[in-house]
Write a protein that holds these residues in place. Structure first.
Motif, mmCIF file in Angstrom:
data_model
loop_
_atom_site.group_PDB
_atom_site.id
_atom_site.type_symbol
_atom_site.label_atom_id
_atom_site.label_comp_id
_atom_site.label_asym_id
_atom_site.label_seq_id
_atom_site.Cartn_x
_atom_site.Cartn_y
_atom_site.Cartn_z
ATOM 1 N N SER A 81 -81.169 -46.082 -65.577
ATOM 2 C CA SER A 81 -79.701 -46.080 -65.556
ATOM 3 C C SER A 81 -79.137 -45.749 -66.938
ATOM 4 O O SER A 81 -78.113 -45.065 -67.047
ATOM 5 C CB SER A 81 -79.145 -47.406 -65.040
ATOM 6 N N ASP A 82 -79.809 -46.189 -67.996
ATOM 7 C CA ASP A 82 -79.372 -45.825 -69.353
ATOM 8 C C ASP A 82 -79.445 -44.313 -69.552
ATOM 9 O O ASP A 82 -78.558 -43.719 -70.187
ATOM 10 C CB ASP A 82 -80.221 -46.510 -70.417
ATOM 11 N N ARG A 83 -80.481 -43.682 -69.011
ATOM 12 C CA ARG A 83 -80.606 -42.220 -69.132
ATOM 13 C C ARG A 83 -79.442 -41.514 -68.440
ATOM 14 O O ARG A 83 -78.903 -40.543 -68.960
ATOM 15 C CB ARG A 83 -81.949 -41.745 -68.583
ATOM 16 N N VAL A 84 -79.060 -42.019 -67.282
ATOM 17 C CA VAL A 84 -77.928 -41.434 -66.546
ATOM 18 C C VAL A 84 -76.640 -41.591 -67.360
ATOM 19 O O VAL A 84 -75.867 -40.639 -67.517
ATOM 20 C CB VAL A 84 -77.783 -42.091 -65.153
ATOM 21 N N HIS A 85 -76.413 -42.785 -67.900
ATOM 22 C CA HIS A 85 -75.208 -43.025 -68.701
ATOM 23 C C HIS A 85 -75.202 -42.173 -69.968
ATOM 24 O O HIS A 85 -74.167 -41.607 -70.336
ATOM 25 C CB HIS A 85 -75.096 -44.505 -69.084
ATOM 26 N N LEU A 86 -76.352 -42.073 -70.633
ATOM 27 C CA LEU A 86 -76.448 -41.276 -71.852
ATOM 28 C C LEU A 86 -76.138 -39.812 -71.572
ATOM 29 O O LEU A 86 -75.389 -39.163 -72.315
ATOM 30 C CB LEU A 86 -77.838 -41.417 -72.482
ATOM 31 N N GLU A 87 -76.681 -39.286 -70.502
ATOM 32 C CA GLU A 87 -76.426 -37.891 -70.138
ATOM 33 C C GLU A 87 -74.940 -37.674 -69.855
ATOM 34 O O GLU A 87 -74.354 -36.677 -70.293
ATOM 35 C CB GLU A 87 -77.274 -37.480 -68.939
ATOM 36 N N ARG A 88 -74.338 -38.614 -69.154
ATOM 37 C CA ARG A 88 -72.895 -38.499 -68.869
ATOM 38 C C ARG A 88 -72.085 -38.543 -70.167
ATOM 39 O O ARG A 88 -71.151 -37.767 -70.354
ATOM 40 C CB ARG A 88 -72.463 -39.621 -67.931
ATOM 41 N N PHE A 89 -72.455 -39.452 -71.071
ATOM 42 C CA PHE A 89 -71.761 -39.554 -72.365
ATOM 43 C C PHE A 89 -71.877 -38.236 -73.135
ATOM 44 O O PHE A 89 -70.867 -37.723 -73.631
ATOM 45 C CB PHE A 89 -72.340 -40.716 -73.181
ATOM 46 N N ARG A 90 -73.069 -37.700 -73.216
ATOM 47 C CA ARG A 90 -73.272 -36.445 -73.956
ATOM 48 C C ARG A 90 -72.487 -35.294 -73.332
ATOM 49 O O ARG A 90 -71.901 -34.474 -74.046
ATOM 50 C CB ARG A 90 -74.757 -36.097 -74.020
ATOM 51 N N LYS A 91 -72.481 -35.232 -72.018
ATOM 52 C CA LYS A 91 -71.748 -34.165 -71.337
ATOM 53 C C LYS A 91 -70.249 -34.283 -71.609
ATOM 54 O O LYS A 91 -69.582 -33.292 -71.900
ATOM 55 C CB LYS A 91 -72.033 -34.208 -69.837
ATOM 56 N N LEU A 92 -69.705 -35.491 -71.500
ATOM 57 C CA LEU A 92 -68.281 -35.700 -71.753
ATOM 58 C C LEU A 92 -67.911 -35.453 -73.219
ATOM 59 O O LEU A 92 -66.819 -34.962 -73.507
ATOM 60 C CB LEU A 92 -67.864 -37.118 -71.349
ATOM 61 N N ALA A 93 -68.818 -35.795 -74.130
ATOM 62 C CA ALA A 93 -68.538 -35.593 -75.553
ATOM 63 C C ALA A 93 -68.436 -34.107 -75.862
ATOM 64 O O ALA A 93 -67.575 -33.687 -76.643
ATOM 65 C CB ALA A 93 -69.605 -36.254 -76.414
ATOM 66 N N GLY A 94 -69.293 -33.305 -75.228
ATOM 67 C CA GLY A 94 -69.275 -31.850 -75.330
ATOM 68 C C GLY A 94 -68.591 -31.276 -76.544
ATOM 69 O O GLY A 94 -69.062 -31.412 -77.665
#
Length: 129
Positions: A89-102
Protein backbone atom coordinates in the motif's frame (compact mmCIF):
# COMPACT_ATOMS: atom_id res chain seq x y z
CA UNK A 1 13.92 41.75 -6.45
CA UNK A 2 12.63 40.53 -3.07
CA UNK A 3 13.00 36.84 -2.40
CA UNK A 4 9.65 35.09 -1.99
CA UNK A 5 9.14 32.98 1.09
CA UNK A 6 8.13 29.38 0.47
CA UNK A 7 4.63 28.46 1.53
CA UNK A 8 4.53 25.96 4.41
CA UNK A 9 1.80 23.34 4.41
CA UNK A 10 1.58 21.08 7.46
CA UNK A 11 -0.01 17.64 7.13
CA UNK A 12 -1.15 14.86 9.41
CA UNK A 13 -3.46 11.91 9.25
CA UNK A 14 -4.78 9.22 11.49
CA UNK A 15 -7.59 6.82 12.17
CA UNK A 16 -9.46 5.90 15.30
CA UNK A 17 -9.37 2.96 15.88
CA UNK A 18 -6.37 1.70 13.90
CA UNK A 19 -7.32 0.39 11.39
CA UNK A 20 -10.47 2.42 10.96
CA UNK A 21 -11.96 5.54 9.38
CA UNK A 22 -9.26 7.86 8.05
CA UNK A 23 -9.11 11.59 8.63
CA UNK A 24 -6.46 13.94 7.29
CA UNK A 25 -5.67 17.63 7.65
CA UNK A 26 -3.52 20.13 5.81
CA UNK A 27 -2.87 23.51 7.43
CA UNK A 28 -1.83 26.38 5.19
CA UNK A 29 -1.70 30.06 6.18
CA UNK A 30 -3.39 29.23 9.48
CA UNK A 31 -6.39 27.55 7.86
CA UNK A 32 -7.08 23.83 8.20
CA UNK A 33 -8.54 21.78 5.39
CA UNK A 34 -9.84 18.43 6.63
CA UNK A 35 -11.00 15.34 4.77
CA UNK A 36 -12.93 12.54 6.41
CA UNK A 37 -14.19 10.89 3.20
CA UNK A 38 -11.17 8.70 2.49
CA UNK A 39 -12.53 5.38 3.69
CA UNK A 40 -10.87 3.01 6.13
CA UNK A 41 -7.22 2.12 6.51
CA UNK A 42 -4.27 2.15 8.84
CA UNK A 43 -2.45 5.07 10.40
CA UNK A 44 0.21 4.57 7.72
CA UNK A 45 -2.39 4.93 4.97
CA UNK A 46 -3.71 8.05 6.72
CA UNK A 47 -0.25 9.65 6.83
CA UNK A 48 0.25 9.02 3.11
CA UNK A 49 -3.19 10.38 2.26
CA UNK A 50 -2.46 13.44 4.41
CA UNK A 51 0.75 14.09 2.45
CA UNK A 52 -1.14 13.73 -0.83
CA UNK A 53 -3.89 16.05 0.46
CA UNK A 54 -1.29 18.65 1.48
CA UNK A 55 0.30 18.43 -1.98
CA UNK A 56 -3.06 19.01 -3.64
CA UNK A 57 -3.84 21.95 -1.32
CA UNK A 58 -0.44 23.54 -1.98
CA UNK A 59 -0.72 23.09 -5.73
CA UNK A 60 -4.25 24.53 -5.76
CA UNK A 61 -2.98 27.63 -3.91
CA UNK A 62 -0.88 28.58 -6.93
CA UNK A 63 2.25 28.98 -4.80
CA UNK A 64 5.43 28.95 -6.87
CA UNK A 65 7.36 27.21 -4.10
CA UNK A 66 6.13 25.24 -1.12
CA UNK A 67 7.30 22.91 1.63
CA UNK A 68 5.23 20.04 3.02
CA UNK A 69 5.84 19.42 6.73
CA UNK A 70 4.71 16.40 8.73
CA UNK A 71 5.67 14.19 11.64
CA UNK A 72 5.74 10.77 9.96
CA UNK A 73 9.42 9.92 9.54
CA UNK A 74 8.59 6.83 7.49
CA UNK A 75 6.35 8.56 4.93
CA UNK A 76 8.74 11.52 4.60
CA UNK A 77 11.77 9.25 4.08
CA UNK A 78 9.90 7.29 1.40
CA UNK A 79 8.59 10.45 -0.31
CA UNK A 80 12.13 11.83 -0.42
CA UNK A 81 13.57 8.59 -1.82
CA UNK A 82 15.66 7.87 1.29
CA UNK A 83 13.75 4.68 2.14
CA UNK A 84 11.98 2.00 0.16
CA UNK A 85 8.22 1.76 0.35
CA UNK A 86 7.53 -0.37 3.39
CA UNK A 87 4.46 -2.21 2.09
CA UNK A 88 2.43 -2.75 -1.07
CA UNK A 89 0.00 0.00 0.00
CA UNK A 90 2.94 2.36 0.63
CA UNK A 91 4.13 1.69 -2.93
CA UNK A 92 0.69 2.62 -4.28
CA UNK A 93 0.62 5.84 -2.22
CA UNK A 94 4.19 6.74 -3.21
CA UNK A 95 3.43 6.28 -6.89
CA UNK A 96 0.33 8.45 -6.58
CA UNK A 97 2.33 11.14 -4.74
CA UNK A 98 5.04 11.15 -7.41
CA UNK A 99 2.51 11.31 -10.22
CA UNK A 100 0.63 14.21 -8.61
CA UNK A 101 3.86 16.06 -7.84
CA UNK A 102 4.80 15.83 -11.54
CA UNK A 103 5.44 19.30 -12.94
CA UNK A 104 4.77 21.14 -9.65
CA UNK A 105 6.60 19.26 -6.89
CA UNK A 106 7.21 20.54 -3.37
CA UNK A 107 10.52 22.27 -2.77
CA UNK A 108 10.94 20.08 0.29
CA UNK A 109 9.11 17.41 2.23
CA UNK A 110 10.45 17.57 5.74
CA UNK A 111 9.91 16.23 9.23
CA UNK A 112 8.80 18.38 12.17
CA UNK A 113 8.25 17.42 15.77
CA UNK A 114 4.73 16.34 16.67
CA UNK A 115 4.24 19.40 18.87
CA UNK A 116 5.19 21.67 15.93
CA UNK A 117 2.85 20.01 13.44
CA UNK A 118 -0.09 22.41 13.08
CA UNK A 119 -2.15 19.77 11.25
CA UNK A 120 -1.62 17.25 14.04
CA UNK A 121 -2.54 19.85 16.65
CA UNK A 122 -5.72 20.60 14.72
CA UNK A 123 -6.69 16.91 14.43
CA UNK A 124 -6.04 16.35 18.15
CA UNK A 125 -8.35 19.27 18.99
CA UNK A 126 -11.16 17.50 17.10
CA UNK A 127 -11.00 14.61 19.60
CA UNK A 128 -11.22 15.92 23.16
CA UNK A 129 -10.08 13.42 25.74
Amino acid sequence: MAEHKRLKVYFDGGCRPNPGPIEVAAVMRGMAQVRTDLGNGTNGDAEWLALIHALEVAQASGAAAFDLLGDSRSVIAQANGRAKAASPSDRVHLERFRKLAGANPPTRVRWVKREQNLAGIFLNARHPR
